[in-house]
Design a protein around this motif. Structure first.
Motif, PDB file in Angstrom:
ATOM      1  N   ASN A 122       0.876  -1.174   0.000  1.00 36.81           N
ATOM      2  CA  ASN A 122       0.000   0.000   0.000  1.00 36.81           C
ATOM      3  C   ASN A 122       0.913   1.225   0.000  1.00 36.81           C
ATOM      4  OD1 ASN A 122       0.725   0.528   2.795  1.00 36.81           O
ATOM      5  ND2 ASN A 122      -0.739  -1.061   3.372  1.00 36.81           N
ATOM      6  N   GLU A 123       0.374   2.397   0.240  1.00 40.80           N
ATOM      7  CA  GLU A 123       1.155   3.617   0.048  1.00 40.80           C
ATOM      8  C   GLU A 123       2.306   3.792   1.048  1.00 40.80           C
ATOM      9  OE1 GLU A 123      -1.736   6.820  -0.139  1.00 40.80           O
ATOM     10  OE2 GLU A 123      -1.489   6.860  -2.328  1.00 40.80           O
ATOM     11  N   ASN A 124       2.255   3.122   2.186  1.00 48.56           N
ATOM     12  CA  ASN A 124       3.382   3.274   3.115  1.00 48.56           C
ATOM     13  C   ASN A 124       4.005   1.928   3.499  1.00 48.56           C
ATOM     14  OD1 ASN A 124       1.306   2.434   4.907  1.00 48.56           O
ATOM     15  ND2 ASN A 124       2.410   3.342   6.615  1.00 48.56           N
ATOM     16  N   THR A 125       3.728   0.897   2.684  1.00 45.90           N
ATOM     17  CA  THR A 125       4.244  -0.442   2.972  1.00 45.90           C
ATOM     18  C   THR A 125       4.678  -1.123   1.677  1.00 45.90           C
ATOM     19  OG1 THR A 125       2.607  -0.584   4.750  1.00 45.90           O
ATOM     20  CG2 THR A 125       3.745  -2.613   4.171  1.00 45.90           C
ATOM     21  N   MET A 126       5.858  -1.757   1.712  1.00 47.85           N
ATOM     22  CA  MET A 126       6.311  -2.508   0.543  1.00 47.85           C
ATOM     23  C   MET A 126       6.655  -3.939   0.932  1.00 47.85           C
ATOM     24  SD  MET A 126      10.242  -1.113  -0.162  1.00 47.85           S
ATOM     25  CE  MET A 126       9.721   0.523  -0.669  1.00 47.85           C
ATOM     26  N   ILE A 127       6.631  -4.812  -0.048  1.00 53.45           N
ATOM     27  CA  ILE A 127       7.056  -6.192   0.126  1.00 53.45           C
ATOM     28  C   ILE A 127       8.438  -6.317  -0.501  1.00 53.45           C
ATOM     29  CG2 ILE A 127       6.576  -8.607  -0.445  1.00 53.45           C
ATOM     30  CD1 ILE A 127       3.574  -7.806  -0.497  1.00 53.45           C
ATOM     31  N   ALA A 128       9.351  -6.975   0.224  1.00 50.24           N
ATOM     32  CA  ALA A 128      10.731  -7.063  -0.236  1.00 50.24           C
ATOM     33  C   ALA A 128      11.286  -8.451   0.045  1.00 50.24           C
ATOM     34  CB  ALA A 128      11.594  -6.012   0.474  1.00 50.24           C
ATOM     35  N   GLN A 129      12.366  -8.777  -0.654  1.00 57.13           N
ATOM     36  CA  GLN A 129      13.093  -9.997  -0.339  1.00 57.13           C
ATOM     37  C   GLN A 129      13.672  -9.875   1.070  1.00 57.13           C
ATOM     38  OE1 GLN A 129      13.449 -12.700  -2.149  1.00 57.13           O
ATOM     39  NE2 GLN A 129      13.431 -12.205  -4.314  1.00 57.13           N
TER      40      GLN A 129
END
Length: 242
Positions: free
Chosen positions: A76-83
């Motif tokens: 969402n606008e303040n959350t990312m998914i990362a390795q």
């Protein structure tokens, strides 16, 4: 954040949570601002969202230029998914123009454009106040191999060329920036953390008479006011360009 996700780590500006996939993490950007190794603190509503959106766009730019990054997608606008990565305890600072600590520690005049990029290495350790560290000390402490360090330094120079050109296109001068790297589950080195006005010095090129106007965290460090407005302006320029 949903309670089903475990808080793995909380730093000054981000929280890292577990993901349904053990090889991934969820990174939530906070509205906190810190400076001088967290001696100065404040909150700015909307800062986390802006840093997350800016970082996502820049990670996408780097990925498109074959730079290995931990970023996968926005949640969402303040959350990312990362390795998920095992962070290497080094901060890699690349300087194109002399400013800040470099000028306090040397006789180089502030604002001097450097003949070639300068890379400074810092040990990522809050208790020791993130000291400047040498290649020999890195080897002595077994932080990582010389081969991996050289790979990171080469990557940093490549990232600098990409970012310098990109920011120039949106009328920003890239003064310096800080990078962090880590190993993924396959032992590949990936660029981690974030790329935002929190860890890049960016000067507005739309100024006359060589006036320096910072559009980065120096606004907070130096009590200049208008931090959210500056970050919003960077986000707007990026979105207008991409």
């Amino acid at each position: 954040m949903n309670n089903k996700y475990e808080l793995i780590y909380e730093g000054k500006a981000k929280k890292v949570f577990s993901h349904d996939d053990a090889d991934k993490v969820i990174i939530e950007f906070k509205d906190d601002a810190t400076a001088f190794n967290a001696l100065k603190k404040a909150k700015f509503k909307g800062k986390g969202k802006l840093n997350c959106l800016i970082s996502a766009k820049i990670f996408e730019l780097l990925l498109n230029n074959n730079i290995p990054c931990h970023f996968l997608e926005l949640k969402n606008e303040n959350t990312m998914i990362a390795q998920k990565i095992k962070v290497i305890p080094l901060e890699i600072v690349l300087r194109n123009t002399a400013y800040g600590s470099l000028c306090k520690q040397t006789t180089i005049e502030s604002g001097t454009d450097l003949g070639k990029p300068l890379i400074d290495l810092y040990l990522k350790n809050d208790e020791l106040n993130d000291p400047l560290i040498t290649k020999d000390r890195i080897e002595l402490m077994n932080i990582l191999s010389t081969k991996d360090l050289n790979y990171i330094l080469d990557l940093t120079l490549r990232i600098n060329e990409i970012l310098k050109g990109f920011f120039k296109n949106i009328q920003l001068k890239l003064i310096d920036f800080k990078l962090e790297f880590g190993y993924d589950f396959k032992n590949n080195i990936l660029l981690g953390d974030e790329i935002s006005p929190d860890n890049c010095r960016l000067w507005d090129l739309n100024q006359k008479n060589d006036t320096i106007v910072s559009l980065d965290k120096d606004i907070f460090r130096n009590d200049l006011g208008g931090l959210i407005e500056a970050y919003s302006e960077i986000n707007r320029r990026i979105n207008d360009f991409i």
